[in-house]
Design an enzyme around this catalytic site. Sequence first.
Site, PDB file in Angstrom:
ATOM      1  N   HIS A 153       0.820  -1.231   0.000  1.00  0.00           N
ATOM      2  CA  HIS A 153       0.000   0.000   0.000  1.00  0.00           C
ATOM      3  C   HIS A 153       0.847   1.272   0.000  1.00  0.00           C
ATOM      4  CE1 HIS A 153      -3.778  -2.155   1.789  1.00  0.00           C
ATOM      5  NE2 HIS A 153      -3.282  -2.744   0.725  1.00  0.00           N
ATOM      6  N   ASP A 172      -1.498   3.469   3.395  1.00  0.00           N
ATOM      7  CA  ASP A 172      -1.324   3.122   4.819  1.00  0.00           C
ATOM      8  C   ASP A 172      -0.255   2.056   5.023  1.00  0.00           C
ATOM      9  OD1 ASP A 172      -2.484   0.715   4.106  1.00  0.00           O
ATOM     10  OD2 ASP A 172      -4.245   0.920   5.369  1.00  0.00           O
ATOM     11  N   ARG A 237      -6.635   4.654   2.308  1.00  0.00           N
ATOM     12  CA  ARG A 237      -6.084   3.297   2.441  1.00  0.00           C
ATOM     13  C   ARG A 237      -4.895   3.090   1.493  1.00  0.00           C
ATOM     14  NH1 ARG A 237      -7.036  -1.979   0.492  1.00  0.00           N
ATOM     15  NH2 ARG A 237      -6.834  -3.596   2.101  1.00  0.00           N
ATOM     16  N   ALA A 278     -15.125   1.935   5.317  1.00  0.00           N
ATOM     17  CA  ALA A 278     -14.772   1.570   3.941  1.00  0.00           C
ATOM     18  C   ALA A 278     -15.959   1.923   3.061  1.00  0.00           C
ATOM     19  CB  ALA A 278     -14.456   0.083   3.834  1.00  0.00           C
ATOM     20  N   TYR A 280     -19.081   3.832   1.960  1.00  0.00           N
ATOM     21  CA  TYR A 280     -20.061   4.647   2.676  1.00  0.00           C
ATOM     22  C   TYR A 280     -20.178   4.159   4.121  1.00  0.00           C
ATOM     23  CZ  TYR A 280     -21.166   5.221  -2.250  1.00  0.00           C
ATOM     24  OH  TYR A 280     -21.061   5.421  -3.590  1.00  0.00           O
ATOM     25  N   ASP A 282     -22.185   2.624   6.161  1.00  0.00           N
ATOM     26  CA  ASP A 282     -23.440   1.899   5.996  1.00  0.00           C
ATOM     27  C   ASP A 282     -23.453   0.546   6.713  1.00  0.00           C
ATOM     28  OD1 ASP A 282     -21.586   0.569   4.499  1.00  0.00           O
ATOM     29  OD2 ASP A 282     -22.548   0.908   2.562  1.00  0.00           O
ATOM     30  N   GLU A 319     -18.912   0.576  11.556  1.00  0.00           N
ATOM     31  CA  GLU A 319     -18.733   1.900  10.941  1.00  0.00           C
ATOM     32  C   GLU A 319     -19.578   2.953  11.643  1.00  0.00           C
ATOM     33  OE1 GLU A 319     -17.577   1.018   6.317  1.00  0.00           O
ATOM     34  OE2 GLU A 319     -19.696   0.995   6.820  1.00  0.00           O
TER      35      GLU A 319
HETATM   36 CA   LIG Z   1     -19.111   0.847   4.324  1.00  0.00          CA
END
Ligand SMILES: [Ca+2]
Length: 470
Positions: A153, A172, A237, A278, A280, A282, A319
Site C-alpha cells: 500500500h 497506509d 487506504r 470503507a 459509505y 453503511d 462503521e
Molecule cells: Ca461501508
Amino acid sequence: MIRRNLVAVLVIAAAAAPALRSQGSFSKRVVTSGLESPFQISWGPDDYLWVTERTAGRVTRVQPSDGSKAPAITIPNLLTDGPGGLLGMALDPGLLKGSGNDYVYVAYTYDADADPARVSRRTRIVRFTYDPRSHALASAKDVLTDLPAGTDHQGGRLVVGPDRKLYFTIGDLGANQLANYCKPDRAQSIPTQAQVQARDWSLYEGKVLRLNLDGSIPPDNPTIAGVRSHIYSYGHRNPQGLVFGSDGKLYESEHGPNTDDEVNLIRAGMNYGWPFVAGYKDDQSYAYANWSASKGVPCSSLTFTAYPAVPPSVPLQKESAWSHPDFTPPIQTFHTVPTGYDFKNPKCAERELYYQCWPTVAPSSLAAYSAKNGIPGWDHSLLMPSLKHGTIYRMQLDATGTKVVGDPDENEFFKTVNRYRDVAIGPDGLSLYVATDVDGNTQDRSGRPAAAVENPGAILEFRYSRDRSR
Ligand SMILES: [Ca+2]
Ligand SMILES: [Ca+2]
C-alpha cells in the site's frame, strides 16, 4: 496475432447524450512492450509518452507511432521490492514551453540507512531538469525526503495542480493486514507541531499531501487538529489515483479491503474515513478489526484472517460507531455489497484466488477525460484502470463535478487479459494509452483467474474512430 493487435471493437452509444449519440469503434494496437513495471504514463508536450519504469528506476520516452523507447534517466539506488521503486511522475506545466521551467518531478523509494545490514524504507520526491538537446533528465534536486515507505500500500501518485503545487499520495503501507497485521494503521494520525518542526514525516501514512514545488509547506494548507503540515486530506487506504479535472477539482481513487474501492472528491482538510469506514458509512460487509489492539492475546500470536473472519480477542468496531465532523464519503464505490455476501465465489476457487472474485476491482490510477470533439458522450468524465479486470471504467460526472451519474459497470471498456496500471489520453482525445503490469493476477474473459497476462509491460493504444459505414 493480427486479431489480438487490431481487433477489439466496442460499440458505444447508450451512454452518450442524445445530441451526441453516434456509433463508433475502438481499435487496439500494441505500441510497445518490454517495459519494466510501468507505473506512470503521461502524454508529454513533445508528443512522446513519458513513462516511469518502477523496477528499473527509469524514465523512458516512448514514440507513440513506432513504439521506440528513449531512456531519459536511470535513477540509481532505489528500493524496488514489493510496491517500491520509481513511482509517480509529474511534468511541470512549463516543460518545453520556453519558460525556463523544464522540470520533471518524480517520487521513488530508497533505503535511508547507510548500513547495508539494515533497511530503512523511505520515499523521496525529486525534481530533474530536462535537456531538450540531449533528451536527458539531470540535475537532481531533492524536493522532500524521508517520507514513509513500506512493503505494501505505497500509493505513490504525483501531480502538479493548477495552483502549481505538488500533490502526492501515500498509502497506509498495508498496516493492520497480511504481513503487517500487527502494525497499527495510521491513516487517521496527524503529526504534532513539534513533529512538523522536527521534519518528522512518519505520520504521513494514508494521506494526500500538498507541497510547494520546493518541498516547503504551503501557508494556505489546511490546519488539521490544530496543526498545519503537508497533509491535505487523510483517512486513505491505498490511494493510487490522483487527478485534477478541467474545472480544478481534485479526484482520487483508492483500493478498498475486500469491498468498497473508492473514488473521492478531495477537499482540503477532509477525513476520508479509513480504517473506520470503507466506502459509505453503511455497516455493510465491513467493520474495523484492530489487530494490534488484540485484548488478552498478543497480536503476534494470532494468524491473520480477512474480515469477516476475526478472532474474538481483536476489537471489532462498526462503521456507525465512529463519527467525525470532517468525514467525507466517496462519490463512487466498486463495489458495496450487503453483509452476508459470499466472498468465496467458486469461480475463483482454483489456486484459492478468491480475492479475484471479490467485489473490488483494484483501481490503479485515475484520469480526467475532457474533450468537446473527442469520443462522443465522454466529455467531463473520469477514467479508472482496473488491475483485477484488465478494463477501464468510465464515470460520467454531473455538471457540478461532484457526482457520478449513471452506472460505471455499464461503461467498462477495453477488456484484455492484463493488469491496467495507468492511462494517458492523447491530445485529440481519440486515443487512450494504457500501461500494463509485467505479471500478477487478473481475470480472463470468463471472469476466472487468468494463468498469465497477455501483454506484459506494454503500452496499449485504444483509438476511437467514427464508423460511417453503420
Ligand atoms: Ca461501508
Ligand atoms: Ca473512504
